[in-house]
Design a protein around this motif. Structure first.
Motif, PDB file in Angstrom:
ATOM      1  N   LYS A 127     -40.873   9.679 -42.488  1.00  0.00           N
ATOM      2  CA  LYS A 127     -40.954   9.600 -43.874  1.00  0.00           C
ATOM      3  C   LYS A 127     -41.402   9.372 -44.975  1.00  0.00           C
ATOM      4  O   LYS A 127     -41.647   9.780 -46.041  1.00  0.00           O
ATOM      5  CB  LYS A 127     -38.927   9.426 -44.575  1.00  0.00           C
ATOM      6  CG  LYS A 127     -38.450   9.975 -43.694  1.00  0.00           C
ATOM      7  CD  LYS A 127     -36.676   8.648 -44.401  1.00  0.00           C
ATOM      8  CE  LYS A 127     -35.864  10.017 -44.084  1.00  0.00           C
ATOM      9  NZ  LYS A 127     -34.143   9.455 -44.693  1.00  0.00           N
ATOM     10  N   THR A 151     -42.715  20.589 -39.325  1.00  0.00           N
ATOM     11  CA  THR A 151     -42.497  20.007 -40.615  1.00  0.00           C
ATOM     12  C   THR A 151     -42.094  18.626 -40.011  1.00  0.00           C
ATOM     13  O   THR A 151     -41.426  17.863 -38.981  1.00  0.00           O
ATOM     14  CB  THR A 151     -41.530  20.730 -41.479  1.00  0.00           C
ATOM     15  OG1 THR A 151     -40.434  20.776 -40.694  1.00  0.00           O
ATOM     16  CG2 THR A 151     -41.833  21.943 -41.476  1.00  0.00           C
ATOM     17  N   GLU A 153     -39.573  17.452 -42.419  1.00  0.00           N
ATOM     18  CA  GLU A 153     -38.127  16.952 -42.141  1.00  0.00           C
ATOM     19  C   GLU A 153     -37.281  17.625 -40.942  1.00  0.00           C
ATOM     20  O   GLU A 153     -36.459  16.904 -40.492  1.00  0.00           O
ATOM     21  CB  GLU A 153     -37.731  18.415 -43.123  1.00  0.00           C
ATOM     22  CG  GLU A 153     -38.205  19.346 -43.594  1.00  0.00           C
ATOM     23  CD  GLU A 153     -39.527  19.784 -44.030  1.00  0.00           C
ATOM     24  OE1 GLU A 153     -40.239  19.363 -43.996  1.00  0.00           O
ATOM     25  OE2 GLU A 153     -39.119  21.104 -44.449  1.00  0.00           O
ATOM     26  N   ASP A 154     -38.131  18.113 -40.215  1.00  0.00           N
ATOM     27  CA  ASP A 154     -37.489  18.616 -38.764  1.00  0.00           C
ATOM     28  C   ASP A 154     -37.392  17.866 -38.076  1.00  0.00           C
ATOM     29  O   ASP A 154     -37.039  17.740 -36.933  1.00  0.00           O
ATOM     30  CB  ASP A 154     -38.234  20.092 -38.235  1.00  0.00           C
ATOM     31  CG  ASP A 154     -39.070  20.066 -37.226  1.00  0.00           C
ATOM     32  OD1 ASP A 154     -40.153  19.915 -38.123  1.00  0.00           O
ATOM     33  OD2 ASP A 154     -39.020  20.563 -36.809  1.00  0.00           O
ATOM     34  N   VAL A 156     -37.779  14.669 -38.470  1.00  0.00           N
ATOM     35  CA  VAL A 156     -36.245  13.584 -38.960  1.00  0.00           C
ATOM     36  C   VAL A 156     -35.056  14.383 -37.893  1.00  0.00           C
ATOM     37  O   VAL A 156     -34.484  13.594 -38.225  1.00  0.00           O
ATOM     38  CB  VAL A 156     -36.022  13.697 -40.617  1.00  0.00           C
ATOM     39  CG1 VAL A 156     -35.495  12.566 -40.641  1.00  0.00           C
ATOM     40  CG2 VAL A 156     -38.139  12.654 -40.810  1.00  0.00           C
TER      41      VAL A 156
END
Length: 436
Positions: A127, A151, A153-154, A156
């Motif tokens: 993050k 990405t 986010e994926d 995370v």
């Protein structure tokens, strides 16, 4: 020759069969595990413990580095000829941080990475940096914990998912994503350096065509041995002194990502025979399958590899591979019609045993001895040729000649991506002279 094979996960049936056919006496140790209970039954003599056979053996072939390394180290000190990993070399593969530090010490460029043992810390790191990462487990961990994110986010999401599922078993690394082409190079190392012939290879790791589905370790591989390799010059030869220091004797392989500017970045060490790489290598082996390993153990180069020819291999499995949750009764005893009982050049039995199955003979159905399954990772079919396409054709024709009554499965596109990748690699000076 008397050979003790220490093979915890029952990987080397193909090689042991070849050694036996050449007149060698083989004792095969496999760890006591229900998964491997029947592998090799009726084919190779399995022993309950390697300890009582160590001094009996002229040669010990050690195929795996997840257990027994310290015991084997002691046998080396006693003068027993051993080919395979030792406790120090094992750290290079199983502790990715240690492995990357070896490359750095030898002046080999590495991708920025960080070791984690806590999912919350790793999630905060992603993050904060907002970069694309590749997650890789250390140790003998589930291959499904390797993940190349698209990405931040994926990445995370996957870290949070693994945390909920309690998947962490050992430290793992987050490595910055570098676009490029995967290519590996390996060689057989002993006192005095590498044997003649570097094994350039390309793995196909996902279960399904077009690299879709779960990561299985390897579904097929294209390889060749060459006298001169630019990739070996960049990532293997700079590490010769460190290999000599740890007293390594065996196969060394480095998987790399070759960036768009031509820089090869090592991703991981494999400090042992690769599987099914070693099976496929047998298709290019010339001469006795055991004597050359004794030569290696004693610091000689038997020069047993056919150079410049291409070998391609494909894994054949049955459900519920790659998960292996079914009980042994459901994955054992299934015949592979078309296989011979004696070793064949391009056929590599894996989880198989001697059994019986119905065969048609003189207009009647009779039970006859044959090779049958002893697990869900059944065999590897290889082929060789002067081009990838020629080797592929021989391999797949061999697979089509086999018949199984229980939903056999294999990828049908092994080698295909090299049609686009080889020209790109060759512009950067890699894989020279190789044709699709």
């Amino acid at each position: 020759m008397k050979i003790l094979v220490i093979d915890p996960c029952a990987l080397s049936l193909d090689w042991t069969m070849r050694c036996q056919a050449e007149g060698h006496k083989v004792k095969w140790y496999v760890k006591p595990d229900d998964k491997y209970r029947y592998v090799g039954k009726g084919i190779v003599e399995r022993v309950d413990s390697p300890i009582e056979w160590a001094k009996w053996a002229d040669l010990i072939f050690f195929t795996d580095n997840t257990r027994y390394t310290h015991m084997v180290d002691e046998w080396r000190k006693q003068g027993i000829a051993v080919v395979g990993p030792n406790s120090k070399s094992t750290e290079w593969e199983l502790d990715r941080g240690v492995g990357m530090n070896v490359f750095k010490k030898c002046g080999v460029p590495t991708i920025a990475s960080r070791v984690f043992s806590d999912y919350d810390v790793a999630i905060s790191y992603v993050k904060r940096t907002m970069k694309r990462y590749v997650s890789k487990p250390s140790g003998d961990a589930d291959k499904a914990l390797s993940y190349c994110s698209k990405t931040p986010e994926d990445m995370v999401f996957m870290l949070e998912r693994w945390k909920k599922l309690g998947k962490i078993k050992s430290p793992f690394i987050l490595q910055e994503f570098v676009p490029g082409i995967e290519m590996a190079v390996g060689g057989w190392f002993s006192k005095g350096g590498f044997n003649l012939g570097f094994c350039e290879n390309w793995e196909f790791k996902k279960l399904m065509n077009d690299d879709m589905g779960v990561a299985t370790g390897e579904q097929g591989t294209v390889l060749r041995y060459v006298k001169k390799s630019k990739l070996a010059d960049k990532v293997l030869l700079p590490c010769e002194e460190e290999l000599e220091k740890v007293g390594y004797v065996g196969h060394v392989d480095v998987n790399c990502i070759i960036a768009d500017d031509g820089t090869p970045y090592p991703l991981e060490w494999t400090m042992r025979p690769g599987w099914p790489l070693f099976n496929i290598q047998q298709a290019l082996h010339v001469g006795d399958h055991a004597e050359w390993l004794m030569d290696l153990a004693e610091g000689r180069d038997g020069r047993n590899w056919e150079l410049n020819k291409i070998a391609l291999g494909v894994v054949l499995s049955i459900p519920d591979y790659p998960y292996s949750h079914l009980i042994r009764q459901e994955v054992t005893g299934i015949p592979v019609y078309g296989m011979k009982l004696s070793p064949e050049p391009f056929v590599h039995p894996c989880e198989m045993m001697l059994g019986e199955a119905p065969h048609q003979e003189n207009g009647k159905i009779l039970n006859k001895r044959c090779l049958v399954t002893a697990g869900d990772y059944v065999m590897v079919q290889s082929g060789t040729g002067s081009t990838v396409s020629e080797a592929k054709g021989i391999s797949y024709r061999g697979l089509k000649a086999l018949q199984m009554p229980n939903s056999p499965m294999y990828r049908t596109d092994i080698g295909n991506r090299l049609k686009k990748q080889l020209p790109l690699l060759q512009k950067m000076g890699y894989a020279t002279g190789m044709e699709f």
